[in-house]
Enzyme design. Structure first.
Site, mmCIF file in Angstrom:
data_model
loop_
_atom_site.group_PDB
_atom_site.id
_atom_site.type_symbol
_atom_site.label_atom_id
_atom_site.label_comp_id
_atom_site.label_asym_id
_atom_site.label_seq_id
_atom_site.Cartn_x
_atom_site.Cartn_y
_atom_site.Cartn_z
ATOM 1 N N MET A 288 -10.347 4.839 -13.717
ATOM 2 C CA MET A 288 -10.465 5.313 -12.326
ATOM 3 C C MET A 288 -9.055 5.363 -11.712
ATOM 4 O O MET A 288 -8.901 5.263 -10.493
ATOM 5 C CB MET A 288 -11.376 4.398 -11.529
ATOM 6 C CG MET A 288 -12.805 4.390 -12.090
ATOM 7 S SD MET A 288 -14.072 3.966 -10.907
ATOM 8 C CE MET A 288 -13.594 2.313 -10.435
ATOM 9 N N LEU B 240 -3.442 2.793 -12.528
ATOM 10 C CA LEU B 240 -3.227 2.300 -13.886
ATOM 11 C C LEU B 240 -2.273 1.102 -13.908
ATOM 12 O O LEU B 240 -1.270 1.075 -13.194
ATOM 13 C CB LEU B 240 -2.654 3.423 -14.762
ATOM 14 C CG LEU B 240 -3.508 4.686 -14.837
ATOM 15 C CD1 LEU B 240 -2.859 5.710 -15.763
ATOM 16 C CD2 LEU B 240 -4.933 4.386 -15.295
ATOM 17 N N HIS B 241 -2.614 0.126 -14.741
ATOM 18 C CA HIS B 241 -1.769 -1.054 -14.943
ATOM 19 C C HIS B 241 -1.631 -1.278 -16.446
ATOM 20 O O HIS B 241 -2.118 -0.471 -17.259
ATOM 21 C CB HIS B 241 -2.362 -2.276 -14.227
ATOM 22 C CG HIS B 241 -3.806 -2.514 -14.531
ATOM 23 N ND1 HIS B 241 -4.265 -2.832 -15.789
ATOM 24 C CD2 HIS B 241 -4.917 -2.451 -13.742
ATOM 25 C CE1 HIS B 241 -5.572 -2.976 -15.767
ATOM 26 N NE2 HIS B 241 -6.001 -2.740 -14.534
ATOM 27 N N HIS C 262 -4.574 -0.788 -18.783
ATOM 28 C CA HIS C 262 -4.877 0.599 -19.182
ATOM 29 C C HIS C 262 -3.889 1.072 -20.253
ATOM 30 O O HIS C 262 -4.263 1.784 -21.184
ATOM 31 C CB HIS C 262 -4.773 1.539 -17.971
ATOM 32 C CG HIS C 262 -5.764 1.249 -16.886
ATOM 33 N ND1 HIS C 262 -5.401 0.719 -15.671
ATOM 34 C CD2 HIS C 262 -7.109 1.415 -16.836
ATOM 35 C CE1 HIS C 262 -6.473 0.581 -14.907
ATOM 36 N NE2 HIS C 262 -7.529 0.987 -15.595
ATOM 37 N N GLU D 10 -12.097 -5.411 -22.551
ATOM 38 C CA GLU D 10 -13.067 -6.524 -22.569
ATOM 39 C C GLU D 10 -13.163 -7.199 -21.209
ATOM 40 O O GLU D 10 -14.075 -7.983 -20.985
ATOM 41 C CB GLU D 10 -12.659 -7.544 -23.631
ATOM 42 C CG GLU D 10 -12.935 -7.061 -25.041
ATOM 43 C CD GLU D 10 -12.629 -8.105 -26.099
ATOM 44 O OE1 GLU D 10 -11.911 -9.081 -25.800
ATOM 45 O OE2 GLU D 10 -13.098 -7.920 -27.234
ATOM 46 N N LYS D 11 -12.243 -6.922 -20.312
ATOM 47 C CA LYS D 11 -12.312 -7.569 -18.994
ATOM 48 C C LYS D 11 -13.642 -7.244 -18.311
ATOM 49 O O LYS D 11 -14.271 -8.109 -17.710
ATOM 50 C CB LYS D 11 -11.149 -7.124 -18.130
ATOM 51 C CG LYS D 11 -10.894 -8.076 -17.000
ATOM 52 C CD LYS D 11 -10.396 -7.382 -15.785
ATOM 53 C CE LYS D 11 -11.363 -7.522 -14.664
ATOM 54 N NZ LYS D 11 -11.468 -6.344 -13.850
ATOM 55 N N GLN E 28 -19.930 -4.228 -18.794
ATOM 56 C CA GLN E 28 -19.788 -2.760 -18.898
ATOM 57 C C GLN E 28 -19.614 -2.348 -20.359
ATOM 58 O O GLN E 28 -20.246 -1.390 -20.829
ATOM 59 C CB GLN E 28 -18.583 -2.311 -18.065
ATOM 60 C CG GLN E 28 -18.173 -0.869 -18.299
ATOM 61 C CD GLN E 28 -17.086 -0.415 -17.356
ATOM 62 O OE1 GLN E 28 -17.367 -0.043 -16.216
ATOM 63 N NE2 GLN E 28 -15.834 -0.418 -17.793
ATOM 64 N N SER F 126 -7.166 -3.349 -11.232
ATOM 65 C CA SER F 126 -6.652 -2.482 -10.158
ATOM 66 C C SER F 126 -6.889 -3.133 -8.801
ATOM 67 O O SER F 126 -6.181 -2.857 -7.835
ATOM 68 C CB SER F 126 -7.342 -1.123 -10.206
ATOM 69 O OG SER F 126 -7.144 -0.538 -11.480
ATOM 70 N N ARG F 127 -7.902 -4.006 -8.713
ATOM 71 C CA ARG F 127 -8.224 -4.617 -7.415
ATOM 72 C C ARG F 127 -7.338 -5.830 -7.096
ATOM 73 O O ARG F 127 -7.428 -6.361 -5.989
ATOM 74 C CB ARG F 127 -9.703 -5.024 -7.384
ATOM 75 C CG ARG F 127 -10.640 -3.812 -7.301
ATOM 76 C CD ARG F 127 -12.078 -4.230 -7.074
ATOM 77 N NE ARG F 127 -12.916 -3.105 -6.695
ATOM 78 C CZ ARG F 127 -13.752 -2.465 -7.524
ATOM 79 N NH1 ARG F 127 -13.865 -2.830 -8.783
ATOM 80 N NH2 ARG F 127 -14.470 -1.458 -7.089
HETATM 81 O O1 PAF Z 1 -13.906 0.534 -15.906
HETATM 82 C C1 PAF Z 1 -13.702 1.555 -15.195
HETATM 83 O O2 PAF Z 1 -12.580 1.860 -14.765
HETATM 84 C C2 PAF Z 1 -14.888 2.445 -14.826
HETATM 85 O O3 PAF Z 1 -16.047 1.693 -14.656
HETATM 86 C C3 PAF Z 1 -15.105 3.582 -15.832
HETATM 87 C C4 PAF Z 1 -15.447 3.066 -17.196
HETATM 88 C C5 PAF Z 1 -13.851 4.462 -15.918
HETATM 89 C C6 PAF Z 1 -16.268 4.480 -15.366
HETATM 90 O O4 PAF Z 1 -16.024 5.036 -14.119
#
Ligand code: PAF
Length: 281
Positions: free
Chosen positions: A32, A35-36, A39, A151-152, A156, A189-190
């Site tokens: 999303m 980026l850090h 990513h 894995e964080k 998901q 990112s948060r």
């Molecule tokens: O982990 C994320 O950044 C989001 O949940 C993803 C996998 C890109 C889906 O929007």
């Protein structure tokens, strides 16, 4: 000098950019943006798997509840493209919300199993439906042989792995270990939302996970270890959503080490920021 990636904003433009690539040549890193280094670790792992690395940047509205931070979610487009240029990424898939979800969009993926484990789903009931829907679309749009997930966001990762298997999607989900600050805080990112004091308190989550995992491995009773961990996290100023030991694959509840392999997962709020983390036992 490294070349700026091509930016595809429509499905036909994406398909044109990938026209000559086979599935096995493509690794997708869904993001999303904002980026850090976590990513970047996904991008580097992707590069070892496939010739073409595609990074998607799409702040997916369907995984945010109306009360959540869709409007304020960090958007750092210029910095993101600079980072991806430095990593020699050649293609960025950056659809607008209208391209991803046209006005008459009417189909959703509704995951169960790990998506209903009573962890993130309990606090963000809309979340995994939104994630599974957008990831399924990303997979059918990009047609990668591999997709990389950190894995964080462990639940998901489990939900997407299951969805790919259940829907017979022809790609491999590749997990990548969490990247951490020196003091253990998982990159997210948060994290930019944290005040100085909150940032100073935040490493308690990883510290607690690590010490709890060691105690469980040493044979201590899981319920007692987690109760102590919950106290430590609360004393550091967090409001705990959960600190749980779960089966590492199914995310089912466990009561003893023998129910494993185990994963410890935590979610907690400090100020207006909600952080999650997890470790293997
Ligand atoms: O982990 C994320 O950044 C989001 O949940 C993803 C996998 C890109 C889906 O929007």
């Amino acid at each position: 000098m490294a070349r700026r990636p091509t930016i595809a904003r429509t499905v036909p433009a994406l398909r044109r950019a990938l026209a000559k690539a086979d599935r096995g040549d493509i690794a997708l890193v869904p993001t999303m943006g904002a980026l850090h280094d976590g990513h970047i670790a996904l991008v580097r792992r992707a590069r070892r798997l496939a010739r073409r690395v595609v990074v998607s940047i799409f702040v997916n509205p369907t995984q945010f509840a109306p009360s959540e931070d869709l409007g304020t979610y960090p958007r750092t487009w210029a910095a993101d493209i600079a980072k991806l240029t430095a990593e020699n990424v050649s293609l960025v898939w950056a659809p607008t919300a209208d391209v991803m979800y046209p006005e008459d969009f009417a189909t959703r993926v509704d995951p169960a199993g790990a998506a209903k484990a009573g962890l993130e789903d309990k606090f963000r009931p809309h979340f995994f439906g939104g994630v599974a829907t957008v990831c399924t679309k990303l997979f059918t749009q990009v047609e990668p042989g591999f997709a990389l997930f950190g894995e964080k966001d462990y639940q998901q990762l489990r939900v997407i792995t299951q969805a790919v298997r259940d829907l017979d999607l022809p790609l491999r989900i590749v997990p990548v270990p969490t990247v951490r600050e020196k003091d253990g805080l998982a990159l997210s990112s948060r994290n930019v939302y944290l005040s100085t004091d909150e940032r100073a308190a935040a490493p308690v989550l990883y510290r607690t996970l690590k010490s709890s995992a060691s105690r469980i491995k040493a044979g201590e009773v899981i319920a007692k270890v987690l109760a102590d961990g919950a106290n430590d996290i609360a004393r550091a100023g967090f409001v705990l959503d959960y600190l749980e030991a779960r089966h590492a694959r199914t995310l089912a509840s466990v009561t003893s080490r023998d129910d494993g392999p185990l994963r410890l997962l935590v979610a907690a709020r400090i100020g207006t920021t909600r952080l999650i983390d997890n470790v293997a036992v």
